[in-house]
Design a protein around this motif. Sequence first.
Motif, mmCIF file in Angstrom:
data_model
loop_
_atom_site.group_PDB
_atom_site.id
_atom_site.type_symbol
_atom_site.label_atom_id
_atom_site.label_comp_id
_atom_site.label_asym_id
_atom_site.label_seq_id
_atom_site.Cartn_x
_atom_site.Cartn_y
_atom_site.Cartn_z
ATOM 1 N N TYR A 1 23.131 15.521 -14.302
ATOM 2 C CA TYR A 1 24.027 16.192 -13.570
ATOM 3 C C TYR A 1 23.843 17.595 -12.789
ATOM 4 N N LEU A 2 22.743 18.201 -13.484
ATOM 5 C CA LEU A 2 22.496 19.379 -13.031
ATOM 6 C C LEU A 2 21.862 19.287 -11.775
ATOM 7 N N VAL A 3 21.010 18.063 -11.372
ATOM 8 C CA VAL A 3 20.554 17.716 -10.191
ATOM 9 C C VAL A 3 21.300 17.219 -9.067
ATOM 10 N N ARG A 4 22.129 16.237 -9.630
ATOM 11 C CA ARG A 4 23.010 15.767 -8.735
ATOM 12 C C ARG A 4 24.087 16.547 -8.041
ATOM 13 N N ALA A 5 24.535 17.796 -9.044
ATOM 14 C CA ALA A 5 25.447 18.852 -8.615
ATOM 15 C C ALA A 5 24.736 19.886 -7.744
ATOM 16 N N GLY A 6 23.373 19.899 -7.720
ATOM 17 C CA GLY A 6 22.726 20.920 -6.685
ATOM 18 C C GLY A 6 22.591 22.174 -7.667
ATOM 19 N N VAL B 1 30.725 19.688 -20.027
ATOM 20 C CA VAL B 1 31.865 19.080 -19.979
ATOM 21 C C VAL B 1 31.888 17.985 -18.838
ATOM 22 N N GLN B 2 31.544 18.465 -17.714
ATOM 23 C CA GLN B 2 31.448 17.409 -16.619
ATOM 24 C C GLN B 2 30.331 16.516 -16.782
#
Length: 579
Positions: free
Chosen positions: A42-47, A30-31
């Motif tokens: 997104y997975l990398v940036r969100a940690g 979703v995000q």
Amino acid sequence: MLTEQDKNALSKKLIDAGLLTPEQLVEVHVQSSKDGISLPQYLVRAGLVPKAKVYEALAAVYGVPYVDVANFQISPEAIQSIPGELAHRYNAIPLFKIANSLNVAMENPTDVSAIDHLARKARCTIDVCLGALEDIAAALKEHYGAGSSVNELIQSLTDERRQPFRSADSKKGPARPFAKPGVTFKGGAERSVVELVDLIIRDACEQNASDIHIEPEEKIFRIRYRVDGVLHEASTPSKELESEIITRIKILAGMDIAETHVPQDGSIKMKIQGKDVDMRVATMPTVYGENIVLRILRDENAVLDLTGLGLSDEMGKIFQDLIRKAYGMILETGPTGSGKTTTLYAALRIINSVERNIVTIEDPVEYKLPLIRQIPVNLKAGLNFANALRSILRQDPDVIMVGEIRDTETAEIAIQSALTGHLVLSTLHTNSAAGAITRLMDMKIEPFLISSSVIGVVSQRLVRRICERCKEPDPKPSDFLLESLKLPPDRKLTTYKGTGCRHCHQTGYRGRIGIFEILKINEAIQKKIVARADTSEIEREARKAGLKSLRDDALDKVAAGITTIEEIVKIVDTGTGTL
């Protein structure tokens, strides 16, 4: 671009490896869609998952190896195998070459047509691997830069335009975009002016340019970038490309492409290397064609803090004391392009909170800030600074920012606002802080109103910073420059310079910093204002109270190795020795 099948396969591998839970994955999908970025990014940036784990799982989905491009020693021979224009187009970076095999890291290693194109251009077989998009983008910038791709594409398009053309109904190929009606040209349809304009904008962003100037002349067509306040020639396309480039920019900006005899304004929003870039576009007819300037607006997150602007600890404390007052007027002064609005935005970010109602009237709104109500001037609709300011006062504001005080009416309303319990921030075009007081008097504002409302005036200039990567001491600066500063005989000044490197494009400078003086209105200065004292009298009184002038701040920044004497001399009045 990941297909749904690839997303599902990647999701399964991450869950099977225990890196994500099914519940987390739903939220991630979703995000990432909401933010407009890929699932791996997104997975990398969100940690949430280490970068290596994400891309190793994706590489397994694709059936290719993953390479950490950021830490890979890229071979110069490999770089020479692929033109920069193609590397940028396909987000592909050559890594190394062995015999007749070239290893290339790609964002999308399943793009067969791209791989075939790269193989034809390199004249060898291509072995692909997966690389992270942000790592590939950084490597492309380091080893190619968009500038080289711009020049390659300009030359290619120019060669095509100069070939004999054929009728549009020929079956040998499609007509080129923006070609003359009824004709098309020889050459590949793979390159286009659409790509060229995109590359020009990307190149300007890579060089941290604030403006792109598209300038037709009698026999040439010039493109220049303004970097750190100075214009540099970027490229010179042939006249054959002029109308196509201008048409493309006008289409992007939502302008009337058929209207060429009156100025037009528009805007462009593009995504460059995963970031949204906003541009203001203005055209102007000249004797040789339409001149276009694209102003590149920084992301609101790039608004600097006070230290980043160049305020010393002492001045920063004075400035913070002023902007935290409940009411009164604070003025920013200086010539056009001296960073006045940027400083006011930095002030707004400091005092912005849910407890305060902050409203601005600007021409135009450059940075969009949360919680703040921002109103753009619209002269065609009759909304000017004065009219908007009257409306703002009915919105129960605590803080008001007026983009610029241009006339007596706006000045009067702004001062009345400051006197009735509002904090008012605005700008004026004057040469010094004290000059703002006499400027208001020239606008027929009564001195007792000025002394009661104005609590502080900030004057500033912008100078270029010495590049940190090539900075070195300047053992013997020019005697002429030292004489221009009119230093006291006992003042010794250690100076530095930039020798020029790849990081600063051989200029010796990288970025800009502010030179400041802050006039804090005290009781003695209020008396001078009421007595209609001139600028020099107000400055003398401010000196007694400890005013640090623009000149003093500039010399401190030279001594600290932040800027050069050459930069300071540009804004020094050598007749008086003041800034």
